[in-house]
Structure formats: structure tokens, C-alpha cells
Write a protein that holds these residues in place. Structure first.
Motif, mmCIF file in Angstrom:
data_model
loop_
_atom_site.group_PDB
_atom_site.id
_atom_site.type_symbol
_atom_site.label_atom_id
_atom_site.label_comp_id
_atom_site.label_asym_id
_atom_site.label_seq_id
_atom_site.Cartn_x
_atom_site.Cartn_y
_atom_site.Cartn_z
ATOM 1 N N PRO A 31 -5.030 -8.072 -5.943
ATOM 2 C CA PRO A 31 -5.436 -9.459 -5.662
ATOM 3 C C PRO A 31 -5.468 -9.796 -4.170
ATOM 4 O O PRO A 31 -6.169 -10.709 -3.754
ATOM 5 C CB PRO A 31 -4.367 -10.294 -6.390
ATOM 6 C CG PRO A 31 -3.939 -9.430 -7.517
ATOM 7 C CD PRO A 31 -3.961 -8.031 -6.957
ATOM 8 N N SER A 32 -4.722 -9.079 -3.345
ATOM 9 C CA SER A 32 -4.696 -9.334 -1.899
ATOM 10 C C SER A 32 -5.209 -8.116 -1.142
ATOM 11 O O SER A 32 -4.793 -6.985 -1.421
ATOM 12 C CB SER A 32 -3.268 -9.656 -1.451
ATOM 13 O OG SER A 32 -3.181 -9.661 -0.038
ATOM 14 N N LYS A 33 -6.090 -8.341 -0.191
ATOM 15 C CA LYS A 33 -6.613 -7.245 0.629
ATOM 16 C C LYS A 33 -5.509 -6.631 1.488
ATOM 17 O O LYS A 33 -5.482 -5.421 1.721
ATOM 18 C CB LYS A 33 -7.757 -7.740 1.511
ATOM 19 C CG LYS A 33 -9.007 -8.121 0.746
ATOM 20 C CD LYS A 33 -10.124 -8.536 1.690
ATOM 21 C CE LYS A 33 -11.395 -8.871 0.911
ATOM 22 N NZ LYS A 33 -12.497 -9.273 1.820
ATOM 23 N N TYR A 34 -4.597 -7.478 1.954
ATOM 24 C CA TYR A 34 -3.562 -6.982 2.842
ATOM 25 C C TYR A 34 -2.523 -6.143 2.100
ATOM 26 O O TYR A 34 -2.039 -5.135 2.631
ATOM 27 C CB TYR A 34 -2.904 -8.154 3.565
ATOM 28 C CG TYR A 34 -3.897 -8.936 4.390
ATOM 29 C CD1 TYR A 34 -4.365 -8.437 5.606
ATOM 30 C CD2 TYR A 34 -4.411 -10.157 3.943
ATOM 31 C CE1 TYR A 34 -5.292 -9.141 6.368
ATOM 32 C CE2 TYR A 34 -5.338 -10.865 4.689
ATOM 33 C CZ TYR A 34 -5.771 -10.352 5.901
ATOM 34 O OH TYR A 34 -6.699 -11.038 6.648
ATOM 35 N N SER A 35 -2.183 -6.530 0.887
ATOM 36 C CA SER A 35 -1.266 -5.703 0.100
ATOM 37 C C SER A 35 -1.925 -4.380 -0.284
ATOM 38 O O SER A 35 -1.245 -3.353 -0.408
ATOM 39 C CB SER A 35 -0.829 -6.450 -1.164
ATOM 40 O OG SER A 35 -1.944 -6.754 -1.993
ATOM 41 N N THR A 36 -3.245 -4.392 -0.427
ATOM 42 C CA THR A 36 -3.974 -3.146 -0.698
ATOM 43 C C THR A 36 -3.845 -2.175 0.467
ATOM 44 O O THR A 36 -3.623 -0.980 0.279
ATOM 45 C CB THR A 36 -5.460 -3.454 -0.961
ATOM 46 O OG1 THR A 36 -5.573 -4.341 -2.080
ATOM 47 C CG2 THR A 36 -6.232 -2.180 -1.250
ATOM 48 N N ILE A 37 -3.973 -2.690 1.705
ATOM 49 C CA ILE A 37 -3.840 -1.844 2.889
ATOM 50 C C ILE A 37 -2.398 -1.399 3.072
ATOM 51 O O ILE A 37 -2.129 -0.246 3.440
ATOM 52 C CB ILE A 37 -4.341 -2.601 4.133
ATOM 53 C CG1 ILE A 37 -5.836 -2.921 3.978
ATOM 54 C CG2 ILE A 37 -4.101 -1.800 5.408
ATOM 55 C CD1 ILE A 37 -6.388 -3.816 5.060
ATOM 56 N N ILE A 38 -1.457 -2.290 2.813
ATOM 57 C CA ILE A 38 -0.042 -1.934 2.941
ATOM 58 C C ILE A 38 0.319 -0.811 1.975
ATOM 59 O O ILE A 38 1.092 0.101 2.317
ATOM 60 C CB ILE A 38 0.847 -3.179 2.707
ATOM 61 C CG1 ILE A 38 0.668 -4.167 3.864
ATOM 62 C CG2 ILE A 38 2.309 -2.775 2.556
ATOM 63 C CD1 ILE A 38 1.350 -5.503 3.644
ATOM 64 N N GLU A 39 -0.240 -0.837 0.766
ATOM 65 C CA GLU A 39 0.025 0.234 -0.191
ATOM 66 C C GLU A 39 -0.410 1.585 0.366
ATOM 67 O O GLU A 39 0.309 2.592 0.243
ATOM 68 C CB GLU A 39 -0.703 -0.038 -1.505
ATOM 69 C CG GLU A 39 -0.454 1.039 -2.545
ATOM 70 C CD GLU A 39 -1.460 1.000 -3.689
ATOM 71 O OE1 GLU A 39 -1.157 1.589 -4.755
ATOM 72 O OE2 GLU A 39 -2.548 0.416 -3.514
ATOM 73 N N VAL A 40 -1.579 1.619 1.002
ATOM 74 C CA VAL A 40 -2.073 2.866 1.586
ATOM 75 C C VAL A 40 -1.115 3.369 2.659
ATOM 76 O O VAL A 40 -0.783 4.568 2.719
ATOM 77 C CB VAL A 40 -3.486 2.659 2.178
ATOM 78 C CG1 VAL A 40 -3.934 3.896 2.935
ATOM 79 C CG2 VAL A 40 -4.481 2.319 1.071
ATOM 80 N N ILE A 41 -0.647 2.472 3.519
ATOM 81 C CA ILE A 41 0.270 2.867 4.599
ATOM 82 C C ILE A 41 1.584 3.388 4.024
ATOM 83 O O ILE A 41 2.120 4.406 4.496
ATOM 84 C CB ILE A 41 0.510 1.679 5.553
ATOM 85 C CG1 ILE A 41 -0.805 1.270 6.236
ATOM 86 C CG2 ILE A 41 1.576 2.023 6.585
ATOM 87 C CD1 ILE A 41 -0.700 0.015 7.069
ATOM 88 N N VAL A 42 2.105 2.731 2.998
ATOM 89 C CA VAL A 42 3.372 3.159 2.387
ATOM 90 C C VAL A 42 3.228 4.546 1.757
ATOM 91 O O VAL A 42 4.080 5.422 1.934
ATOM 92 C CB VAL A 42 3.842 2.130 1.338
ATOM 93 C CG1 VAL A 42 5.009 2.684 0.522
ATOM 94 C CG2 VAL A 42 4.244 0.827 2.014
ATOM 95 N N VAL A 43 2.128 4.757 1.025
ATOM 96 C CA VAL A 43 1.902 6.068 0.410
ATOM 97 C C VAL A 43 1.760 7.141 1.486
ATOM 98 O O VAL A 43 2.303 8.250 1.357
ATOM 99 C CB VAL A 43 0.649 6.032 -0.497
ATOM 100 C CG1 VAL A 43 0.281 7.435 -0.963
ATOM 101 C CG2 VAL A 43 0.895 5.138 -1.699
ATOM 102 N N SER A 44 1.059 6.824 2.572
ATOM 103 C CA SER A 44 0.910 7.780 3.670
ATOM 104 C C SER A 44 2.259 8.145 4.267
ATOM 105 O O SER A 44 2.535 9.323 4.553
ATOM 106 C CB SER A 44 -0.005 7.197 4.751
ATOM 107 O OG SER A 44 -0.052 8.037 5.890
ATOM 108 N N LEU A 45 3.130 7.165 4.461
ATOM 109 C CA LEU A 45 4.457 7.437 5.009
ATOM 110 C C LEU A 45 5.292 8.293 4.061
ATOM 111 O O LEU A 45 6.039 9.179 4.497
ATOM 112 C CB LEU A 45 5.178 6.122 5.312
ATOM 113 C CG LEU A 45 4.602 5.290 6.466
ATOM 114 C CD1 LEU A 45 5.312 3.952 6.570
ATOM 115 C CD2 LEU A 45 4.724 6.048 7.786
#
Length: 376
Positions: free
Chosen positions: A237-251
Motif C-alpha cells: 500500500p505504501s511506495k516507501y515501505s516497498t523500497i524499505i523492504e528491498v533495502i532490508v532484504v539486501s542487508l
């Protein structure tokens, strides 16, 4: 570690930004969407210029970030985009349109679909160096409408694409001389197979490989179903939480890639790896805190690029070159993060991650078969 993980997270974030704000159709592999279009479903923006850039550039950032992602699916999508664009000779993004006298014959929905089929076949040929595989993919998995003329056109395009791809790969491997065209993408088994014969006693192990592969596929599909529901409810539902998910998975991926070989890895002699390197064009393994004539045994699975790791598992000659514990660890790592990565907002494919999972449990079954033979 902080430098590595920061660069990886930055690349993953760039890939996600391209998907979220520039080209939403660039997410994932693109193969389901291409197959949907070829079977009559119109998806807005599927073959647009932003999708082409988002898919090509975003895929490079996804793989460069160290995420467990393949390039093969995105390449097929890119091929379909280029094929459809060539047939129309126009671009709504650039507000350009070739004169009708040049492309009038092909400027129709039918030819656009056919050129997209040919483009997807060329994408398979470029991804795997397999022109016949590209044609069969187009016939069996892609289009429902087919004709004999399209078979020959697709075959010609796929053969030329595979040939050019092989020349480029040959130049990369042997840039100081004429290009050496590789026989297969992940190394040939010509030498290994020259003294190997299969008997009926090997059938149970072949069946076991199939059972394990099917079970892993079921677990993957079930896990994806749960993750998709959670993403749809809490993240997308949020574009920013979508990007944060990618960063967390990358870390998380960077954390495992770095600290598993750093803590549990051992420095071993690089003789076996160097043999495979000479035969199958493996790149030099990073020493990872080892001496110049040594390699980190877990680093050859967790730290190196996906293609290198796959070649190493397939062609490591010594029985104990890769211990059972390392294979189980690699299997758990690649399965878990393939499931997590496939579904986040980045361009990514499933072919090579699936190959890596299969290579891990396949070698495990091979070690089991060798142990049984030694016991007998």
C-alpha cells in the motif's frame, strides 16, 4: 562489511526506485506478463521505453547488489520489448514514428505480437546460448497463435542472437586472440562424462532428485503464497515501505554473504578450484582473508557471483571438495533468499537461483550415492 553492505543496499535501492517510480511493469522476471500478452491480455506499459530501461538497468543493479536474482527472465522480457518496438517503428515516449512506407506491412497488432514472440525467443537464446531452446520456449510457453513462417523467422533470429552472444562471451574469456565460442553456458561435462556410465542401480538416486526437487518446488510455492498475501496487506500500500523492504532484504543477504564465510569458513588449498578455473573459465576467487594460494571454502559458495558458484558446484572434481555441511548451508541460503527476493520490487529472474538450489541438493544426492557405493 559496512562498505560492502552499503554499496549493495544502494544498488538494490536504485533498482527498486526504477520499479516503483519509473516502470512498475519492470518488476520481477516479466515472463508471466509476456506470456499473458502473447495470449491476448493487454497490459498497459508492458513494452514501453521506461519498462525497457527499468528492466535492463534495474536488473543490472539487482544482480550487482548481490541479491539472489537471475538475469535470464528479464532478458527475455527485454527481447520481447525490442521485438515489438521494431515491428511498429514508433515510440510514444520519444514522440517518434518512422514513415509508413518503411514499416507499413508490419504496423499491425498481429505483427507486433509475432515480433514480440521472436524477441522473447531471441532473449532465451541470448540468456542461455541456446537458439533451439528459444524457439521451443516461444512455441510451447509463449504464443497460442502460430504459423510455419513464424517458425523459420524465429529460428533465424535466435541462431543469430546466440552466435553473436557466443562471440562476445568468447572475446571476454580470450580477449587477446580470436573469440573462442563456448559450447555451453555453465561449462562442458565432456571430460567428466568420458568415463562415466549409468546403470539401473542409479535409477533410485535419479528418482530421489526428482522427489526432492518437487518437494522444494511445493515449499517454494506455498511460501510465496504466504509472502504475497503479507506484502499485499502490509507493504505494497505504501511506495516507501516497498523500497524499505528491498533495502532490508539486501542487508540480510549481505549479512549472510559476508559473515557466514568470515565466521565459519576455513582457508584451504586452492588446487581443486584452480583446476576447475582452467577448464571451465572460473574467475579468480576472492581470497577473503586467506593467503594468496588459498581460498575460503565457504566463500566459494556464499561470496562469489552466482554463475561462478554454480560452475564450482557442478565441476568440483574431488569427492570432498565441497563438504556436506557447506551444501546444506548453501541450499538453505539460496532457497530462503530466493523466496524472499522473488516478489520484492526489483527486476529479477528465477532461472539461475533455481539452478543453484538444484545444484546443491543434486550434489548432496551424488555424495549419498557415492557413500552407498563405498559402503558396498
Amino acid at each position: 562489511f559496512f562498505a560492502y553492505s552499503s554499496v549493495a543496499a544502494f544498488f538494490a535501492c536504485l533498482a527498486s526506485l526504477l520499479v516503483v517510480f519509473v516502470a512498475p511493469r519492470a518488476e520481477g522476471s516479466g515472463i508471466p506478463e509476456v506470456k499473458s500478452y502473447l495470449n491476448g491480455v493487454h497490459l498497459k506499459g508492458l513494452f514501453s521505453f521506461p519498462t525497457l530501461i527499468g528492466k535492463a538497468v534495474g536488473c543490472a543493479f539487482s544482480i550487482g547488489s548481490g541479491l539472489i536474482a537471475g538475469r535470464e527472465g528479464p532478458i527475455i522480457h527485454v527481447g520481447a520489448i525490442l521485438g515489438s518496438a521494431i515491428s511498429q517503428g514508433s515510440s510514444s515516449w520519444f514522440k517518434m514514428r518512422l514513415p509508413s512506407t518503411i514499416v507499413k506491412h508490419f504496423r499491425s497488432a498481429e505483427w507486433k505480437r509475432d515480433f514480440a514472440v521472436m524477441g522473447s525467443a531471441c532473449g532465451v537464446a541470448a540468456a542461455f546460448g541456446a537458439p533451439m531452446g528459444g524457439v521451443l520456449f516461444a512455441i510451447e510457453e509463449g504464443a497460442t497463435v502460430w504459423r510455419q513462417q513464424l517458425t523459420f523467422m524465429t529460428m533465424y533470429g535466435a541462431v543469430l542472437t546466440a552466435f553473436l552472444f557466443s562471440i562476445i562471451i568468447g572475446l571476454i574469456h580470450d580477449s587477446h586472440k580470436a573469440p573462442v565460442i563456448p559450447e555451453v553456458l555453465f561449462g562442458s561435462f565432456k571430460e567428466e562424462a568420458s568415463h562415466i556410465t549409468f546403470t539401473t542401480t542409479d535409477a533410485p538416486y535419479v528418482i530421489l532428485v526428482g522427489l526432492i526437487g518437487g518437494s522444494i518446488g511445493v515449499l517454494f510455492s506455498a511460501g510465496q503464497r504466504v509472502l504475497s498475501g503479507l506484502r499485499k496487506k502490509y507493504i505494497r500500500p505504501s511506495k516507501y515501505s516497498t523500497i524499505i523492504e528491498v533495502i532490508v532484504v539486501s542487508l540480510l543477504v549481505s549479512l549472510c554473504r559476508f559473515f557466514v564465510p568470515y565466521i565459519w569458513g576455513k582457508c584451504i588449498d586452492s588446487h581443486d578450484y584452480e583446476e576447475a578455473l582452467e577448464t571451465h573459465h572460473l574467475p579468480l576467487a576472492a581470497p577473503f582473508f586467506c593467503e594468496h594460494d588459498e581460498i575460503n571454502d565457504l566463500g566459494t559458495i556464499f561470496w562469489v557471483p552466482s554463475g561462478t558458484m554454480l560452475k564450482w558446484i557442478l565441476h568440483a572434481q574431488a569427492y570432498d571438495a565441497i563438504p556436506v555441511s557447506h551444501l546444506f548451508g548453501g541450499l538453505a541460503f539460496f532457497f530462503t533468499f530466493t523466496m524472499l527476493v522473488f516478489g520484492i520490487a526489483v527486476p529479477s529472474g528465477l532461472f539461475v537461483p533455481s539452478f543453484m538450489i538444484g545444484a546443491c541438493f543434486g550434489r548432496l544426492v551424488g555424495l549419498l550415492a557415492a557413500l552407498v557405493v563405498l559402503q558396498l
